[in-house]
Design a protein around this motif. Structure first.
Motif, PDB file in Angstrom:
ATOM      1  N   ALA A 112      22.780  -9.853  33.707  1.00 53.14           N
ATOM      2  CA  ALA A 112      23.832  -8.895  34.072  1.00 53.14           C
ATOM      3  C   ALA A 112      23.812  -8.565  35.558  1.00 53.14           C
ATOM      4  O   ALA A 112      22.744  -8.324  36.145  1.00 53.14           O
ATOM      5  CB  ALA A 112      23.665  -7.622  33.252  1.00 53.14           C
ATOM      6  N   HIS A 113      24.970  -8.567  36.165  1.00 54.75           N
ATOM      7  CA  HIS A 113      25.127  -8.140  37.554  1.00 54.75           C
ATOM      8  C   HIS A 113      26.573  -7.698  37.765  1.00 54.75           C
ATOM      9  O   HIS A 113      27.402  -7.775  36.855  1.00 54.75           O
ATOM     10  CB  HIS A 113      24.695  -9.245  38.535  1.00 54.75           C
ATOM     11  CG  HIS A 113      25.573 -10.454  38.566  1.00 54.75           C
ATOM     12  ND1 HIS A 113      25.190 -11.655  39.132  1.00 54.75           N
ATOM     13  CD2 HIS A 113      26.840 -10.676  38.105  1.00 54.75           C
ATOM     14  CE1 HIS A 113      26.167 -12.531  39.025  1.00 54.75           C
ATOM     15  NE2 HIS A 113      27.177 -11.975  38.420  1.00 54.75           N
ATOM     16  N   ARG A 114      26.834  -7.192  38.950  1.00 49.48           N
ATOM     17  CA  ARG A 114      28.224  -6.865  39.303  1.00 49.48           C
ATOM     18  C   ARG A 114      28.407  -7.048  40.796  1.00 49.48           C
ATOM     19  O   ARG A 114      27.423  -7.025  41.563  1.00 49.48           O
ATOM     20  CB  ARG A 114      28.603  -5.454  38.861  1.00 49.48           C
ATOM     21  CG  ARG A 114      27.752  -4.349  39.459  1.00 49.48           C
ATOM     22  CD  ARG A 114      28.209  -3.017  38.902  1.00 49.48           C
ATOM     23  NE  ARG A 114      27.354  -1.929  39.348  1.00 49.48           N
ATOM     24  CZ  ARG A 114      27.577  -0.657  39.051  1.00 49.48           C
ATOM     25  NH1 ARG A 114      28.631  -0.321  38.320  1.00 49.48           N
ATOM     26  NH2 ARG A 114      26.769   0.278  39.475  1.00 49.48           N
ATOM     27  N   HIS A 115      29.642  -7.254  41.194  1.00 51.33           N
ATOM     28  CA  HIS A 115      29.935  -7.511  42.604  1.00 51.33           C
ATOM     29  C   HIS A 115      31.384  -7.154  42.912  1.00 51.33           C
ATOM     30  O   HIS A 115      32.209  -7.050  41.994  1.00 51.33           O
ATOM     31  CB  HIS A 115      29.632  -8.971  42.978  1.00 51.33           C
ATOM     32  CG  HIS A 115      29.914  -9.962  41.892  1.00 51.33           C
ATOM     33  ND1 HIS A 115      31.178 -10.252  41.474  1.00 51.33           N
ATOM     34  CD2 HIS A 115      29.070 -10.702  41.105  1.00 51.33           C
ATOM     35  CE1 HIS A 115      31.127 -11.154  40.501  1.00 51.33           C
ATOM     36  NE2 HIS A 115      29.863 -11.431  40.236  1.00 51.33           N
ATOM     37  N   THR A 116      31.664  -6.990  44.184  1.00 54.52           N
ATOM     38  CA  THR A 116      33.034  -6.603  44.561  1.00 54.52           C
ATOM     39  C   THR A 116      33.997  -7.773  44.452  1.00 54.52           C
ATOM     40  O   THR A 116      35.215  -7.561  44.433  1.00 54.52           O
ATOM     41  CB  THR A 116      33.090  -6.012  45.987  1.00 54.52           C
ATOM     42  OG1 THR A 116      32.302  -6.811  46.852  1.00 54.52           O
ATOM     43  CG2 THR A 116      32.602  -4.590  46.022  1.00 54.52           C
ATOM     44  N   ALA A 153      30.355  -4.662  35.376  1.00 51.97           N
ATOM     45  CA  ALA A 153      29.102  -5.302  34.977  1.00 51.97           C
ATOM     46  C   ALA A 153      29.407  -6.438  34.014  1.00 51.97           C
ATOM     47  O   ALA A 153      30.241  -6.284  33.113  1.00 51.97           O
ATOM     48  CB  ALA A 153      28.206  -4.278  34.300  1.00 51.97           C
ATOM     49  N   HIS A 154      28.750  -7.593  34.232  1.00 51.40           N
ATOM     50  CA  HIS A 154      28.985  -8.710  33.311  1.00 51.40           C
ATOM     51  C   HIS A 154      27.747  -9.574  33.160  1.00 51.40           C
ATOM     52  O   HIS A 154      26.969  -9.731  34.097  1.00 51.40           O
ATOM     53  CB  HIS A 154      30.175  -9.564  33.762  1.00 51.40           C
ATOM     54  CG  HIS A 154      30.084 -10.080  35.170  1.00 51.40           C
ATOM     55  ND1 HIS A 154      30.312  -9.304  36.271  1.00 51.40           N
ATOM     56  CD2 HIS A 154      29.769 -11.300  35.652  1.00 51.40           C
ATOM     57  CE1 HIS A 154      30.158 -10.022  37.374  1.00 51.40           C
ATOM     58  NE2 HIS A 154      29.816 -11.243  37.025  1.00 51.40           N
ATOM     59  N   ASP A 155      27.573 -10.088  31.944  1.00 50.87           N
ATOM     60  CA  ASP A 155      26.520 -11.058  31.671  1.00 50.87           C
ATOM     61  C   ASP A 155      27.066 -12.040  30.645  1.00 50.87           C
ATOM     62  O   ASP A 155      28.086 -11.795  29.999  1.00 50.87           O
ATOM     63  CB  ASP A 155      25.236 -10.378  31.168  1.00 50.87           C
ATOM     64  CG  ASP A 155      25.468  -9.507  29.951  1.00 50.87           C
ATOM     65  OD1 ASP A 155      25.659  -8.287  30.117  1.00 50.87           O
ATOM     66  OD2 ASP A 155      25.480 -10.045  28.813  1.00 50.87           O
TER      67      ASP A 155
HETATM   68 FE   LIG Z   1      29.129 -12.622  38.528  1.00 52.40          FE
END
Ligand SMILES: [Fe+2]
Length: 363
Positions: A112-116, A153-155
Motif C-alpha cells: 500500500a502507498h499513495r502519491h499525488t 491509498a492503494h495496494d
Molecule cells: Fe501507486
C-alpha cells in the motif's frame, strides 16, 4: 581598416557583432528571443513523440520473465515501462503520460502507498487479482477500468491461481513537470477492507445517491474532503457493465464516423472526465468499420480489448489485436479500420488540455 571592412562586408560584421553580443548577455543568463521565436511559437503542434505499438503476443513472455528476476514486493510495482521510441529513457509514452505493463503473480502483494500522481489500470490479461482503493477492494477482469486518484491509498494482491497483467497509465510526467510529486508508504502492506466490492459504483454511478445522515457523511467523504469533486469516486468501471452499453449505442445507430460507438467514462459528481489530468473512452468498432481520419492535440494511448484491425497514424499502418497497446501522437491524423467487431479503450491528457483552454481537434 575597420571602415573598409564595414563597407565591403556589412553582413559579416553584423553577424559577428550579434554573436559577440549574445556571448556577452549569455554571461548574465540571458538569450535573444528572436533566435528561438519560431521554435517556441510554431504555427501548429510538432510532436516529439513517435507513433508506436506494443503487441501483446510479442511482449507477454518478457513481462512474464520479470517474475523470475524480481518479486512484486521487492520491486514495489513490477512494471515494464512502455517508452515512446522517440523519448527513450524518459519513462513516458507521450509527453504527459506514463504507461507500463504490470505483472502480479498468484499470492503476491504490491504494498500500500499513495502519491499525488493519479493512476488508472486497464486490465489486459488474467482474472481475480484485486486493487484496493481507500478500503474498497475490487476484483478485476479484462476490460475493467480501475481508478486510483490523486493521494488515494492503494495496494494490489493476487488471490487467484493465475498471473495477471494490466496496463498502468499515470500522469507522472505532468505531475513532475509541475514539480508537485509527493508519495508515502503506508504502514500496513494491505489496507483493511472497509467496503464491499462494487460499493462505489452502486452508490455513486447508478442514478441514485445514498441518503440519510450516516450515508450523507460517506458521500461527503467520497465527493468532498478526500477526493474533491475533481476525481470520480468510482473505483472500478467494470467491462461487464460498460460493454453492453456499447452494444446498445451501436444498436441505436450512434456510431461516430471517426470513433465508432464510443462512450466517455464520466465522473458521476460532475458529468466531466474521471480525473482532471486523464480522460478515457471505450469504443465499439462495427465489423468492417472504416473510420474517417481524425486528429486532436491530445496524444492518445489505445488498447485493443476485442477483435482485430488496423490504425493508420500519420503515414504508418499498425495492425492490432486483443491486448495490444498503441499510441497516436498529438496532432497526427489517425483512422481506424476493423475486421470483426472490435473494441478499443483509449486514454489521454485531454481533460488537462481542456481545463487550460488549449485542446483542439480537426477532421
Ligand atoms: Fe501507486
Amino acid at each position: 581598416m575597420a571602415l573598409v571592412e564595414d563597407t565591403t562586408d556589412p553582413k559579416h560584421n553584423l553577424q559577428a557583432a550579434r554573436q559577440a553580443y549574445y556571448e556577452r548577455i549569455s554571461r548574465y543568463d540571458m538569450a535573444p528571443l528572436w533566435e528561438k521565436l519560431r521554435e517556441l511559437v510554431g504555427n501548429e503542434p510538432r510532436t516529439q513523440c513517435a507513433p508506436a505499438i506494443w503487441r501483446f503476443r510479442d511482449v507477454k513472455a518478457m513481462v512474464m520473465e520479470s517474475a523470475e528476476l524480481i518479486s512484486a514486493r521487492e520491486a514495489e510495482r513490477r512494471v515494464l515501462v512502455l517508452e515512446n521510441p522517440a523519448l527513450r529513457g524518459q519513462s513516458r509514452i507521450t509527453q504527459t503520460l506514463y504507461a507500463g505493463l504490470q505483472l502480479i503473480m498468484p499470492g503476491e502483494i504490491a504494498p500500500a502507498h499513495r502519491h499525488t500522481a493519479s493512476a488508472i489500470r486497464f486490465i489486459v490479461d488474467g482474472n481475480g487479482a484485486y486493487t484496493s482503493v481507500e478500503g474498497e477492494r475490487t476484483y478485476m477482469s479484462p476490460g475493467d477500468f480501475v481508478l486510483t486518484a490523486n493521494w488515494t491509498a492503494h495496494d494490489h494482491g493476487n488471490t487467484s491461481d493465475r498471473p495477471m497483467i494490466w496496463l498502468d497509465v499515470l500522469d507522472l510526467p505532468t505531475v513532475n513537470f509541475f514539480e508537485t510529486m509527493f508519495a508515502e508508504h503506508l504502514e500496513s502492506e494491505s489496507q483493511a477492507v472497509r467496503h464491499q466490492d462494487g460499493d462505489s459504483a452502486a452508490f455513486f454511478a447508478s442514478g441514485v445517491l445514498p441518503d440519510g445522515a450516516q450515508m450523507g457523511a460517506q458521500v461527503g467523504a467520497r465527493f468532498g474532503a478526500k477526493l474533491g469533486a475533481k476525481c470520480s469516486p468510482v473505483v472500478n468501471y467494470t467491462y461487464a457493465r460498460t460493454r453492453p452499453i456499447l452494444e446498445r449505442l451501436y444498436n441505436a445507430g450512434e456510431v461516430d464516423r471517426r470513433h465508432g460507438a464510443r462512450v466517455r467514462y464520466a465522473n458521476p459528481a460532475t458529468g466531466g472526465w474521471v480525473m482532471p489530468t486523464m480522460g478515457a473512452q471505450l469504443a465499439l468498432l462495427p465489423a468492417g468499420f472504416a473510420g474517417e481520419r481524425y486528429r486532436a492535440t491530445d496524444g492518445t494511448i489505445f488498447v485493443c480489448v476485442e477483435g482485430e484491425g488496423a490504425t493508420r497514424i500519420g503515414d504508418k499502418d499498425f495492425t492490432w489485436s486483443a491486448g495490444d497497446v498503441f499510441v497516436a501522437p498529438s496532432w497526427q491524423y489517425y483512422s481506424h479500420t476493423a475486421g470483426p467487431q472490435s473494441v478499443l479503450f483509449s486514454i489521454s491528457d485531454r481533460p488537462a488540455q481542456e481545463a487550460l483552454g488549449i485542446w483542439r481537434e480537426s477532421n
